[in-house]
Structure formats: C-alpha cells, structure tokens
Design a protein around this motif. Sequence first.
Motif, PDB file in Angstrom:
ATOM      1  N   GLN A 299       0.506  -1.402   0.336  1.00  0.00           N
ATOM      2  CA  GLN A 299       0.344   0.014  -0.128  1.00  0.00           C
ATOM      3  C   GLN A 299       0.722   1.303  -0.009  1.00  0.00           C
ATOM      4  N   GLU A 300       1.697   1.284   1.089  1.00  0.00           N
ATOM      5  CA  GLU A 300       3.317   3.010   0.912  1.00  0.00           C
ATOM      6  C   GLU A 300       3.574   2.683  -0.745  1.00  0.00           C
ATOM      7  N   ILE A 301       4.001   1.592  -1.362  1.00  0.00           N
ATOM      8  CA  ILE A 301       4.158   2.284  -2.950  1.00  0.00           C
ATOM      9  C   ILE A 301       3.248   2.278  -3.869  1.00  0.00           C
ATOM     10  N   LEU A 302       1.918   1.864  -3.355  1.00  0.00           N
ATOM     11  CA  LEU A 302       1.189   2.451  -4.394  1.00  0.00           C
ATOM     12  C   LEU A 302       0.505   4.102  -3.687  1.00  0.00           C
ATOM     13  N   ALA A 303       0.677   4.615  -2.818  1.00  0.00           N
ATOM     14  CA  ALA A 303       0.386   6.023  -1.787  1.00  0.00           C
ATOM     15  C   ALA A 303       1.349   6.771  -2.291  1.00  0.00           C
ATOM     16  N   PHE A 304       2.745   6.037  -2.282  1.00  0.00           N
ATOM     17  CA  PHE A 304       3.858   7.128  -2.870  1.00  0.00           C
ATOM     18  C   PHE A 304       3.717   7.314  -4.429  1.00  0.00           C
ATOM     19  N   LEU A 305       3.703   6.272  -5.466  1.00  0.00           N
ATOM     20  CA  LEU A 305       3.544   6.416  -6.734  1.00  0.00           C
ATOM     21  C   LEU A 305       2.347   7.272  -7.109  1.00  0.00           C
ATOM     22  N   CYS A 306       1.224   7.583  -6.701  1.00  0.00           N
ATOM     23  CA  CYS A 306       0.229   8.205  -6.613  1.00  0.00           C
ATOM     24  C   CYS A 306       0.064   9.211  -6.219  1.00  0.00           C
ATOM     25  N   LYS A 307       0.892   9.808  -5.382  1.00  0.00           N
ATOM     26  CA  LYS A 307       0.567  10.962  -4.270  1.00  0.00           C
ATOM     27  C   LYS A 307       1.140  12.078  -5.854  1.00  0.00           C
TER      28      LYS A 307
ATOM     29  N   LEU B 258       0.233   7.061 -14.304  1.00  0.00           N
ATOM     30  CA  LEU B 258       0.718   5.144 -14.010  1.00  0.00           C
ATOM     31  C   LEU B 258      -0.779   4.132 -13.368  1.00  0.00           C
ATOM     32  N   CYS B 259      -0.878   5.485 -11.843  1.00  0.00           N
ATOM     33  CA  CYS B 259      -1.951   4.956 -11.603  1.00  0.00           C
ATOM     34  C   CYS B 259      -3.340   4.881 -11.874  1.00  0.00           C
TER      35      CYS B 259
END
Length: 421
Positions: free
Chosen positions: A255-263, A271-272
């Motif tokens: 989840q933290e990877i997704l949150a970082f990539l999508c911020k 990407l997201c």
Amino acid sequence: MASKGNVMFNFLLVSVTIIVCSVLKLRFIPFNNEIKRSLGYPIDSLLNFTELSELYGYTSEEHTVLTEDGYILTIFRINGRNCGHKLKRPPILLMHGLLQSSDAWLDAGPKVGLAYLLSDACYDLWVGNQRGNYYSRRHNRLDPDKDPEFWQFSVDEIGYYDIPATIEYVLKYTREDKLNYIGYSQGAGTFFVMCSERPGYCDKANVFIGLAPAARQTNTKSVPYKILLEGVRYLEGALATTGLYELFAKGSLSQEILAFLCKSSATSEVLCGTGESLVDSFHPGSINNETLRVLFGHFPAGTSVHNIARYGQSVKSSHFQKFDYGSARNLEIYGTEQPPHYNLSAVTVPTVVLYGSNDHLVDTKDILWLIKRLPKVLENKRVSDPLWNHFDSAYSQYTREMIFPTINKYLLKYSRKLNKV
C-alpha cells in the motif's frame, strides 16, 4: 507521455513487486504524515474518516461494534453541514467493497463523494467497515499479528456476523426498527449472505440498494483480477506455511508503494489511472487525477488471504455458494460434499440494482443472473453512461448525475423527517 506499452510494463512490474513483497512479508516503516506532507502527499490522503469529513465542515462520530464471534468493527456516523433538525429517518447504512474501507465514500471529494451527497441530503448516514480492514483489525481475544485464526474469514463470515451486528447496533442506537441499506460490490454480496443465513435480519431493512452487487463472478473479464484471485486460491495453503494470512494491508509495503507512486500529479494519471483501468476498464475522466492521488492513501485497506481465495472460487463457479473446502472437509462442515448455494430467494427486501455496461469485475451477465433470482426487484438500472465501470460507483466525478438521483429517489420513498437524535 509514456507509451501504453511502457505503462503496461511499469504496472505489471509494480504489481509483481507488490505481490512478492507481500508474500515475503517484508516489514516497512512508513514515513510519518509530517514527512509525507513535505514530500507532496495530498493532505486528504493522510487523514482518517473523521479528520477528512471534518476538514470539509461535516461532523462525524466513531462507534464500535462487537460481533458475536468477537471481531471489533469501527463504524462512522456523518452528518450534513446544513441539516439542523431536518434529519430523515430511518438511518442509512452504507457498506464498502473488497479491499476498501469507509474512506472510499469520501475520497472523491465533498461535491461528489457518496457519503457527502447523502449527508447533504440530510439522511442519517452510518458508514460501515468489515472485518480485516484497518478500521476493523481488532478482536476481543485474537491478535491479528500473532493468531492465524483471526484471518480465517471470507465473505461468508462477514455476511453471517458483521452485517447483522452492524445493523443491530445502528438500530439500537437510533431507536429505529428498520434502516435503509446501500451495499457496493462485496458490501452487497455480504448482505445477500445475511438474508440467506440469518432469518429475520433481511426484514430489518426497508430497501436494499445494490451498486454493482457481487454475488457470483463467473463472467469476470478482468485478467489481472482473475490472475490474482485464482493465484491466491491455488496458493492459499502454501502461503499459510509461510505465515501469510493477510493481504494488502494499509501501511504495508504494497500500500505504501502505491501511495508513493500515486501522490504526484505527474505519475498518478499515467501510472495509477492506467493501472486502475487495466484492472477494471477505461473510462477517461471519470476518476480524476485528484481522486487517484487521495484514494491510494486509503486503498487497499486489507483483507484475509482466505477471503481472496473465496473470490478465486467465485470466478470458477456458476453459483453463489459457500467456501469450497473440498469434498471431505465440506462433508464435515456442511454435511454435503458440495458447498451449499446461498438462497437468494430469501432476499425479500425491496431491491434496487445499479450497474454499468463497462464493469469488468462484476460483469453484466452476472448482474442479470442475480436479478432473476431476487424476488422483490423494484428497479434494475443500467447506468446511462456506456463506459460506467466497477470503480466508478465509489470514485467517479459523475456520481451526482449518474447514480445519485436513483439512489435518492428510493431513499426518499422509504424515509421520513424526524428531529435529530
């Protein structure tokens, strides 16, 4: 802009990384919110339900529900900004889908998030959380970080225990006899389980509104979704030997990877947004860039490996049935070699179904199969936008135009005004 091929490669690379990290149970200490703000994370993505609703002028309350089997669920009550003593009764219970939490109904923002729209219409809105997500990761006896038993649940147990317990709590607190229920995807399927297995509870709802309701998922078109579900179904036993019982928890590395990539606005849409579309289907502009940046701060919210395996069975079965443990264990648990089918004719509450033509997770064929088996369908409505997909029901910028009028129509029919509790 990156080519579609490069985006696909990046998405698959990230997906594989997420799954591998989950399987290896890599520990990750996320940045605190102060550091995240300095790194450009949207403030909304860092707030919990009460903080987020209050940021936009809504008042909310946190409540705790205890299920018969000991799970501790956190639910919320949210009130509109200009309702005063004009609250409508009975209360509404709004329930999220797979891997979501109550935050899903706020992530699109105050002009279009369904929780905001319902609150602004002065409904007495309660927003639920099902066991295993980060708001309901507690038990009166079991430790989710130490006791595998905590994670031995699927939609079967959620429907049998969580939905009835939440309904009972809301009705007792508001001193009402009935409520109105809105269920999205898993939040609808678990209501059907309750009606089948818990006689009398279906009668505690005046009306049921299903948004892309998930019963069987035989005709699911999404390849990434099917790969995940069937892979987990096949590997459930092997994952248990490694000590892995929980998947995609909030705060986990995945989840933290997704949150970082999508911020960042620069990466969230390319990407997201593309990744979300590849899991479901393309609907340009429906889930905007700002919503993408926020929602991945709250999603995925976590569930059990067993629940994902249960969905893996649902895409291989032509029935809406209980978990299949194999003939020997089925005989021991159910008294039959085959898992029993849920009795959809027991869903006796007046029912409204809203669904999209472009839904690649809960296909229209499965929706129509379901509708034929529900005894009191008031209306089944295909959303007029031909590109309306599964995630749109929670996150679209077009919620106010596409689905809220129908939702409001039936809620008004089954509501009355009463002084605020």
